[in-house]
Design a protein around this motif. Structure first.
Motif, PDB file in Angstrom:
ATOM      1  N   VAL A  15       0.833  -1.203   0.000  1.00  0.00           N
ATOM      2  CA  VAL A  15       0.000   0.000   0.000  1.00  0.00           C
ATOM      3  C   VAL A  15       0.870   1.256   0.000  1.00  0.00           C
ATOM      4  CG1 VAL A  15      -1.751   1.282   1.266  1.00  0.00           C
ATOM      5  CG2 VAL A  15      -1.885  -1.213   1.149  1.00  0.00           C
ATOM      6  N   ILE A  16       1.936   1.244   0.792  1.00  0.00           N
ATOM      7  CA  ILE A  16       2.799   2.432   0.912  1.00  0.00           C
ATOM      8  C   ILE A  16       3.471   2.753  -0.415  1.00  0.00           C
ATOM      9  CG2 ILE A  16       4.929   3.292   1.961  1.00  0.00           C
ATOM     10  CD1 ILE A  16       4.087   1.762   4.517  1.00  0.00           C
ATOM     11  N   VAL A  17       4.044   1.744  -1.075  1.00  0.00           N
ATOM     12  CA  VAL A  17       4.758   1.993  -2.331  1.00  0.00           C
ATOM     13  C   VAL A  17       3.794   2.452  -3.415  1.00  0.00           C
ATOM     14  CG1 VAL A  17       6.148   0.931  -4.144  1.00  0.00           C
ATOM     15  CG2 VAL A  17       6.587   0.363  -1.752  1.00  0.00           C
ATOM     16  N   GLN A  18       2.625   1.818  -3.491  1.00  0.00           N
ATOM     17  CA  GLN A  18       1.639   2.218  -4.500  1.00  0.00           C
ATOM     18  C   GLN A  18       1.162   3.643  -4.268  1.00  0.00           C
ATOM     19  OE1 GLN A  18      -2.691   0.758  -4.941  1.00  0.00           O
ATOM     20  NE2 GLN A  18      -1.519  -0.666  -6.214  1.00  0.00           N
ATOM     21  N   SER A  19       0.881   3.990  -3.010  1.00  0.00           N
ATOM     22  CA  SER A  19       0.435   5.351  -2.688  1.00  0.00           C
ATOM     23  C   SER A  19       1.543   6.364  -2.935  1.00  0.00           C
ATOM     24  CB  SER A  19      -0.027   5.420  -1.233  1.00  0.00           C
ATOM     25  OG  SER A  19      -1.088   4.523  -0.990  1.00  0.00           O
ATOM     26  N   ALA A  20       2.786   5.999  -2.611  1.00  0.00           N
ATOM     27  CA  ALA A  20       3.907   6.908  -2.839  1.00  0.00           C
ATOM     28  C   ALA A  20       4.090   7.184  -4.326  1.00  0.00           C
ATOM     29  CB  ALA A  20       5.184   6.324  -2.244  1.00  0.00           C
ATOM     30  N   ALA A  21       3.918   6.166  -5.157  1.00  0.00           N
ATOM     31  CA  ALA A  21       4.032   6.358  -6.605  1.00  0.00           C
ATOM     32  C   ALA A  21       2.966   7.317  -7.114  1.00  0.00           C
ATOM     33  CB  ALA A  21       3.918   5.007  -7.326  1.00  0.00           C
ATOM     34  N   GLY A  22       1.736   7.154  -6.616  1.00  0.00           N
ATOM     35  CA  GLY A  22       0.684   8.075  -7.020  1.00  0.00           C
ATOM     36  C   GLY A  22       0.944   9.491  -6.560  1.00  0.00           C
ATOM     37  N   LEU A  23       1.483   9.632  -5.344  1.00  0.00           N
ATOM     38  CA  LEU A  23       1.764  10.960  -4.796  1.00  0.00           C
ATOM     39  C   LEU A  23       2.888  11.656  -5.566  1.00  0.00           C
ATOM     40  CD1 LEU A  23       1.308  13.072  -2.533  1.00  0.00           C
ATOM     41  CD2 LEU A  23       3.043  11.835  -1.193  1.00  0.00           C
ATOM     42  N   VAL A  24       3.926  10.907  -5.911  1.00  0.00           N
ATOM     43  CA  VAL A  24       5.103  11.497  -6.550  1.00  0.00           C
ATOM     44  C   VAL A  24       4.907  11.663  -8.052  1.00  0.00           C
ATOM     45  CG1 VAL A  24       7.565  11.149  -7.047  1.00  0.00           C
ATOM     46  CG2 VAL A  24       6.646  10.571  -4.780  1.00  0.00           C
ATOM     47  N   PHE A  25       4.359  10.654  -8.709  1.00  0.00           N
ATOM     48  CA  PHE A  25       4.292  10.649 -10.173  1.00  0.00           C
ATOM     49  C   PHE A  25       2.896  10.926 -10.728  1.00  0.00           C
ATOM     50  CE2 PHE A  25       7.590   7.459  -8.942  1.00  0.00           C
ATOM     51  CZ  PHE A  25       8.702   8.190  -9.346  1.00  0.00           C
ATOM     52  N   GLY A  26       1.879  10.887  -9.871  1.00  0.00           N
ATOM     53  CA  GLY A  26       0.524  11.104 -10.343  1.00  0.00           C
ATOM     54  C   GLY A  26      -0.146   9.795 -10.745  1.00  0.00           C
ATOM     55  N   TYR A  27      -1.456   9.855 -10.949  1.00  0.00           N
ATOM     56  CA  TYR A  27      -2.216   8.641 -11.248  1.00  0.00           C
ATOM     57  C   TYR A  27      -2.618   8.528 -12.722  1.00  0.00           C
ATOM     58  CZ  TYR A  27      -2.664   7.713  -6.258  1.00  0.00           C
ATOM     59  OH  TYR A  27      -2.387   7.421  -4.932  1.00  0.00           O
ATOM     60  N   GLU A  28      -2.208   9.474 -13.544  1.00  0.00           N
ATOM     61  CA  GLU A  28      -2.580   9.382 -14.949  1.00  0.00           C
ATOM     62  C   GLU A  28      -1.793   8.253 -15.628  1.00  0.00           C
ATOM     63  OE1 GLU A  28       0.837  12.306 -14.658  1.00  0.00           O
ATOM     64  OE2 GLU A  28      -1.040  11.892 -13.586  1.00  0.00           O
ATOM     65  N   THR A  29      -2.425   7.660 -16.623  1.00  0.00           N
ATOM     66  CA  THR A  29      -1.800   6.561 -17.361  1.00  0.00           C
ATOM     67  C   THR A  29      -0.834   7.127 -18.404  1.00  0.00           C
ATOM     68  OG1 THR A  29      -3.756   5.171 -17.064  1.00  0.00           O
ATOM     69  CG2 THR A  29      -2.234   4.564 -18.823  1.00  0.00           C
ATOM     70  N   ARG A  30       0.364   6.553 -18.468  1.00  0.00           N
ATOM     71  CA  ARG A  30       1.384   7.029 -19.398  1.00  0.00           C
ATOM     72  C   ARG A  30       1.796   5.897 -20.340  1.00  0.00           C
ATOM     73  NH1 ARG A  30       5.781  10.293 -15.620  1.00  0.00           N
ATOM     74  NH2 ARG A  30       4.306  11.165 -14.094  1.00  0.00           N
ATOM     75  N   SER A  31       2.192   6.273 -21.534  1.00  0.00           N
ATOM     76  CA  SER A  31       2.789   5.295 -22.446  1.00  0.00           C
ATOM     77  C   SER A  31       4.249   5.092 -22.070  1.00  0.00           C
ATOM     78  CB  SER A  31       2.674   5.772 -23.888  1.00  0.00           C
ATOM     79  OG  SER A  31       3.365   7.007 -24.052  1.00  0.00           O
ATOM     80  N   PHE A  32       4.785   3.959 -22.478  1.00  0.00           N
ATOM     81  CA  PHE A  32       6.175   3.635 -22.163  1.00  0.00           C
ATOM     82  C   PHE A  32       6.797   3.012 -23.413  1.00  0.00           C
ATOM     83  CE2 PHE A  32       9.725   1.303 -20.341  1.00  0.00           C
ATOM     84  CZ  PHE A  32      10.177   2.172 -19.342  1.00  0.00           C
ATOM     85  N   PRO A  33       7.979   3.471 -23.820  1.00  0.00           N
ATOM     86  CA  PRO A  33       8.556   2.985 -25.079  1.00  0.00           C
ATOM     87  C   PRO A  33       9.137   1.580 -24.948  1.00  0.00           C
ATOM     88  CG  PRO A  33      10.083   4.477 -24.010  1.00  0.00           C
ATOM     89  CD  PRO A  33       8.814   4.504 -23.183  1.00  0.00           C
ATOM     90  N   SER A  34       9.244   0.918 -26.077  1.00  0.00           N
ATOM     91  CA  SER A  34       9.883  -0.396 -26.138  1.00  0.00           C
ATOM     92  C   SER A  34      11.149  -0.301 -26.982  1.00  0.00           C
ATOM     93  CB  SER A  34       8.934  -1.428 -26.751  1.00  0.00           C
ATOM     94  OG  SER A  34       9.633  -2.635 -27.042  1.00  0.00           O
ATOM     95  N   PRO A  35      12.239  -0.927 -26.548  1.00  0.00           N
ATOM     96  CA  PRO A  35      13.465  -0.885 -27.348  1.00  0.00           C
ATOM     97  C   PRO A  35      13.530  -1.984 -28.405  1.00  0.00           C
ATOM     98  CG  PRO A  35      13.898  -2.021 -25.296  1.00  0.00           C
ATOM     99  CD  PRO A  35      12.442  -1.617 -25.264  1.00  0.00           C
ATOM    100  N   PHE A  36      12.473  -2.772 -28.516  1.00  0.00           N
ATOM    101  CA  PHE A  36      12.526  -3.957 -29.365  1.00  0.00           C
ATOM    102  C   PHE A  36      11.716  -3.834 -30.651  1.00  0.00           C
ATOM    103  CE2 PHE A  36      12.802  -5.662 -24.923  1.00  0.00           C
ATOM    104  CZ  PHE A  36      14.152  -5.980 -24.952  1.00  0.00           C
ATOM    105  N   GLU A  37      11.305  -2.625 -31.009  1.00  0.00           N
ATOM    106  CA  GLU A  37      10.464  -2.484 -32.193  1.00  0.00           C
ATOM    107  C   GLU A  37      11.169  -2.951 -33.455  1.00  0.00           C
ATOM    108  OE1 GLU A  37       7.390  -1.944 -32.080  1.00  0.00           O
ATOM    109  OE2 GLU A  37       7.326  -1.448 -29.944  1.00  0.00           O
ATOM    110  N   ALA A  38      12.492  -2.836 -33.502  1.00  0.00           N
ATOM    111  CA  ALA A  38      13.238  -3.264 -34.687  1.00  0.00           C
ATOM    112  C   ALA A  38      13.199  -4.766 -34.889  1.00  0.00           C
ATOM    113  CB  ALA A  38      14.700  -2.801 -34.587  1.00  0.00           C
ATOM    114  N   LEU A  39      12.797  -5.509 -33.851  1.00  0.00           N
ATOM    115  CA  LEU A  39      12.723  -6.965 -33.965  1.00  0.00           C
ATOM    116  C   LEU A  39      11.395  -7.423 -34.556  1.00  0.00           C
ATOM    117  CD1 LEU A  39      14.210  -7.984 -30.485  1.00  0.00           C
ATOM    118  CD2 LEU A  39      15.397  -7.845 -32.674  1.00  0.00           C
ATOM    119  N   GLY A  40      10.538  -6.491 -34.922  1.00  0.00           N
ATOM    120  CA  GLY A  40       9.219  -6.842 -35.425  1.00  0.00           C
ATOM    121  C   GLY A  40       9.277  -7.710 -36.662  1.00  0.00           C
ATOM    122  N   THR A  41       8.371  -8.637 -36.751  1.00  0.00           N
ATOM    123  CA  THR A  41       8.276  -9.548 -37.897  1.00  0.00           C
ATOM    124  C   THR A  41       6.849  -9.519 -38.428  1.00  0.00           C
ATOM    125  OG1 THR A  41       7.645 -11.470 -36.563  1.00  0.00           O
ATOM    126  CG2 THR A  41       9.999 -11.046 -36.819  1.00  0.00           C
TER     127      THR A  41
END
Length: 288
Positions: free
Chosen positions: A103-129
């Motif tokens: 509970v503490i870590v989850q709440s701390a993340a929301g307090l510090v970084f906010g609760y909005e959903t963010r995209s996150f990049p992938s380094p493996f797009e070049a491996l696409g087939t």
């Protein structure tokens, strides 16, 4: 037929993410015989560190390294500050602390970084087939194999890894022969944190980044560790992949996506009834 193969391949990829976090659970359990229910939230918090660095135009490899190092240090710090004073505490006290950490870590993340959903990049797009898997999914498979191979080699062929295995089995005897048990326990938590961070960075491009992103994955990872054997790294990977395939096929053809998690937990209970130590777990014996 193509749809079936797609469901299986997607299940394998999902299972690899479960397996990665299950590996972190196994490392902690082998050293302390406790299950860290906050492992997923710690991984989520570390992934935010990588996201902040990537947003500041830090190259992905450096952000990845910083995330893993932060997770390692965080895991070691939790063991030293929180868990070590509870070494001889009742099991219920330890479980309560793990739930509080969750509970503490989850709440701390929301307090510090906010609760909005963010995209996150992938380094493996070049491996696409043009096949069944995307580049990121191929990267997840390769990363899982690499992490499992590295952990297997570490625990089997290095003096430090062998010492950690000795501490997990016989901590008192290990201390008598000069092994620094407390340091190795702290190292185990650090390694678990680092492996969990890798799982978080692999999951974030799929489920997107928010303070709750690892909650469901943590349940699947726990089930995977139980199915495979909570003290077996190989079992964690096999259990994660089997669970990923099972829940994907069940969700597509039997119960729908709403009940996938329920069915996965039912499968975990069935395995425990038939084989309580899991598929690859070691059987414990107690002298009466």
């Amino acid at each position: 037929m193509h749809e079936l193969l797609h469901q299986i391949s997607t299940g394998i990829v999902n299972g690899c993410i479960y397996a990665m976090l299950a590996l972190a659970l196994v490392v902690v359990y082998r050293s302390t015989h406790h299950v860290n229910f906050a492992q997923g939230e710690m991984a989520m918090f570390s992934t935010y560190i990588a996201a902040i660095l990537i947003g500041a135009d830090v190259p992905y490899p450096l952000a990845f390294l910083a995330c893993v190092l932060f997770a390692f240090a965080s895991g070691a710090l939790v063991e030293r500050v929180v868990m070590r004073p509870l070494h001889h505490a009742p099991v219920l006290s330890v479980v309560t602390v793990f739930v509080a950490l969750y509970v503490i870590v989850q709440s701390a993340a929301g307090l510090v970084f906010g609760y909005e959903t963010r995209s996150f990049p992938s380094p493996f797009e070049a491996l696409g087939t043009d096949g069944l898997l995307s580049g990121h999914e191929v990267g997840i498979l390769l990363t899982t194999v690499a992490v499992l191979g590295a952990m297997t080699a570490f625990f089997r062929y290095t003096r430090l890894g062998l010492a950690m295995r000795a501490v997990a089995v016989q901590p008192l005897s290990s201390q008598l022969v000069g092994i620094r048990v407390s340091r190795l326990l702290m190292l185990s938590w650090g390694i678990a944190g680092a492996v969990g961070a890798v799982a978080g960075m692999l999951a974030a491009p799929i489920v997107f980044l928010d303070p709750h992103m690892m909650s469901g994955i943590m349940i699947y990872a726990f089930a995977a560790a139980i199915v495979g054997g909570i003290d077996s790294p190989v079992g964690a990977v096999v259990g994660g992949i089997l669970l990923g395939i099972f829940e994907n096929l069940a969700g597509a053809y039997l119960v729908g996506t709403e009940l996938k998690l329920t069915l996965a937990l039912v499968a975990m209970i069935a395995v425990l009834i038939v084989k309580p130590q899991g598929l690859f777990g070691s059987r414990s014996a107690q002298r009466l």
